[in-house]
Design an enzyme around this catalytic site. Structure first.
Site, PDB file in Angstrom:
ATOM      1  N   SER A   1      -9.618  -0.248   7.261  1.00 53.23           N
ATOM      2  CA  SER A   1      -9.088  -0.148   5.898  1.00 53.23           C
ATOM      3  C   SER A   1      -8.412  -1.391   5.337  1.00 53.23           C
ATOM      4  CB  SER A   1      -8.108   1.017   5.805  1.00 53.23           C
ATOM      5  OG  SER A   1      -8.828   2.202   5.644  1.00 53.23           O
TER       6      SER A   1
ATOM      7  N   LYS B   1       0.856  -1.201   0.000  1.00 51.54           N
ATOM      8  CA  LYS B   1       0.000   0.000   0.000  1.00 51.54           C
ATOM      9  C   LYS B   1       0.884   1.241   0.000  1.00 51.54           C
ATOM     10  CE  LYS B   1      -3.820   2.106   2.602  1.00 51.54           C
ATOM     11  NZ  LYS B   1      -4.663   2.023   3.816  1.00 51.54           N
TER      12      LYS B   1
ATOM     13  N   SER C   1      -9.528   1.984   2.998  1.00 53.60           N
ATOM     14  CA  SER C   1      -8.699   2.683   2.041  1.00 53.60           C
ATOM     15  C   SER C   1      -7.666   1.805   1.334  1.00 53.60           C
ATOM     16  CB  SER C   1      -7.969   3.821   2.753  1.00 53.60           C
ATOM     17  OG  SER C   1      -7.118   3.301   3.767  1.00 53.60           O
TER      18      SER C   1
HETATM   19  N1  GLN Z   1     -12.833   4.505   6.474  1.00 55.28           N
HETATM   20  C1  GLN Z   1     -12.256   4.926   7.713  1.00 55.28           C
HETATM   21  C2  GLN Z   1     -11.844   6.376   7.605  1.00 55.28           C
HETATM   22  O1  GLN Z   1     -12.068   6.937   6.603  1.00 55.28           O
HETATM   23  C3  GLN Z   1     -11.076   4.065   8.054  1.00 55.28           C
HETATM   24  C4  GLN Z   1      -9.885   4.350   7.239  1.00 55.28           C
HETATM   25  C5  GLN Z   1      -8.701   3.499   7.589  1.00 55.28           C
HETATM   26  O2  GLN Z   1      -8.832   2.475   8.263  1.00 55.28           O
HETATM   27  N2  GLN Z   1      -7.547   3.969   7.189  1.00 55.28           N
HETATM   28  O3  GLN Z   1     -11.285   6.954   8.473  1.00 55.28           O
END
Ligand code: GLN
Length: 488
Positions: free
Chosen positions: A180, A81, A156
């Site tokens: 994410s 990532k 994400s």
């Molecule tokens: N979707 C959640 C957010 O937008 C979690 C994102 C993540 O785990 N990086 O904060």
């Protein structure tokens, strides 16, 4: 195994063939790169592909194998990532701000992968600075769900999940602040683990919300997940929140039955608005865990769950607003040239360098931390966090693990939630309490609704990822959801 299908192997399958010298890492890597060339046009999972470096690394891996020194990830094509620093290799965080940023050092997890001579073949797309649940907030392009190209892959870590689902890489790393890793794993039919907070070093992980962020694996099966954990877990003095516990062998408890384990099903995770097929799939899966020998309590309860989302959206943006203050156009990354003085430079750099979701988080966080509001918001959210953590501690006196859906629905359509941040945030309602409590959780394939994958989340005691992996493994042995591949 046909040479043109090598990318379909799991880590443990590829490892056996490498060990017996039936395939080489160069062949595996070429197969993955070829697969990328076929599928990227459709799914856009990668931001950077490092063909030349990858083939060079693969040759080095083959030399190491020839000398009789093979580790479980030696020679395995891996994607990372793009929020994890890779020395000399562009690390964008899905942001214009870091579009041309080349880190001068490797993250700890990258050092560890390189120590085994895993082959890094590129970097995957993500929501900008890991803020989002659909990978649509990437500053470059959205990533598409291979099960239905009109749908999001989750986020994400959407790029990493898609890459593993489509066999572009044998495994990938993601990061998880509120879901994410797990939510995209669920949407794409792969295995994704968020380790206990403090289990995997965050050194070299670009910070979003430092008290919640963890790096973890996305893999094709549970055994691979354990193997990647073996490679990346462990104490690191360069991460002050890393915990100096010994690292177990995560493959040790992979046995195909669950006798003696007590599993709770917290009713608060079967939320209103949950898709019926998801509920049914989960009920069947939990029934299966019972057949495998686990004792199931269908009446478990974690009443504070309902405050988790609100607390998360105070805590995570507050930390983000502090962490993202470093992007000022001075030290690194994008700088807007068309400005008259240093203040204007910083203002315009941030205006043009950040996307709208990142700005929203910075504003939310700055507000929550500002004088007069700090106690009403941030401090209160911290107290709620403690209550949620204590509730998990209590639950784990009774249960070895808790089982929930990973997400209330299957993958949604591109654009569907883009204009409504609240709807987007709700897609993490089952995953983010886990980060607030700092406990580990895994998402594994557990069925389909109209050919779209459904994920089951298994939550465990801190520093006991082995129990999660055991439950996940037993379930996987008894089912074949994880073997289904998207129709690309
Ligand atoms: N979707 C959640 C957010 O937008 C979690 C994102 C993540 O785990 N990086 O904060």
């Amino acid at each position: 195994m046909q040479i043109n299908k090598l990318h379909q192997l799991t880590i443990h399958e590829a490892h056996e063939l490498l060990k017996q010298r039936k395939v080489s890492s160069v062949e595996l890597t070429e197969s993955a790169l070829k697969r990328i060339a076929q599928t990227e046009k459709k799914v856009h999972a990668c931001v950077t592909i490092t063909e030349d470096i990858a083939l060079k690394e693969a040759k080095e891996a083959d030399n190491r194998i020839a000398s009789g020194n093979i580790a479980p990830l030696t020679g395995i094509p891996t994607l990372i990532k793009d929020v994890i620093c890779t020395k000399g290799l562009r690390t964008t965080c899905g942001s214009k701000m870091l579009e041309n940023f080349i880190p001068p050092y490797d993250a700890k997890v990258i050092e560890k992968l390189k120590a085994q001579k895993a082959v890094i073949i590129g970097k995957t797309n993500m929501d900008e600075f890991a803020m989002g649940s659909s990978t649509e907030h990437s500053a470059f392009f959205p990533t598409y769900n291979p099960w239905d190209l009109s749908r999001v892959p989750g986020g994400s870590s959407g790029g990493s999940a898609v890459a593993v689902a489509t066999d572009e890489a044998i495994c990938a790393l993601g990061s998880d602040t509120g879901g994410s890793i797990r939510q995209p794993a669920g949407f794409c039919n792969v295995v994704g683990l968020k380790p206990t907070y403090g289990r995997v070093s965050r050194f070299g992980l670009v910070a979003f919300a430092s008290s919640l962020d963890q790096i973890g694996p996305l893999t094709k099966d549970v055994t691979d997940c354990a193997l990647v954990m073996n490679a990346i877990a462990g104490y690191d003095p360069r991460d002050s929140t890393s915990v100096p516990y010994p690292t177990p062998d995560y493959t040790e408890q992979l046995i195909p039955e669950l006798k003696g384990l007590r599993i709770g099903v917290p009713k608060e995770y079967f939320v209103e608005g949950m898709q019926n097929e998801v509920r049914t799939a989960l009920e069947l899966a939990i029934g299966k865990l019972g057949e495998l020998g686990a004792e199931i309590d269908w009446e478990a309860s974690l009443p504070y769950t309902k405050y988790a989302l609100a607390a998360y959206y105070i805590l995570a943006p507050s930390e983000a607003s502090a962490n993202l203050a470093r992007y000022d156009g001075v030290k690194y990354g994008f700088r807007e040239q068309n400005a008259n003085n240093v203040i204007e430079t910083t203002e315009k750099t941030r205006q043009f360098g950040f996307g709208s979701e990142v700005k929203r988080r910075i504003m939310l966080g700055t507000y929550a931390l500002s004088a007069g509001y700090y106690e009403a918001y941030y401090l209160k959210a911290q107290k709620v966090r403690t209550l949620i953590k204590q509730e998990f501690d209590q639950a784990f006196k009774k249960y070895d693990a808790l089982v929930t859906p990973t997400s209330p629905t299957v993958a949604f359509k591109l654009g569907e939630k883009l204009e409504d941040p609240m709807q987007m945030y709700l897609s993490d309602v089952c995953t983010l309490p886990i980060n607030i409590a700092g406990v580990p959780a895994i998402s594994i394939p557990t069925g389909f609704a109209d050919n779209l994958p459904i994920g089951m989340q298994i939550i465990g005691k801190p520093f006991n990822e082995q129990a999660l992996l055991r439950i996940a493994f037993a379930y996987e042995q008894a089912t074949d959801w994880h073997k289904r591949k998207p129709p690309l």
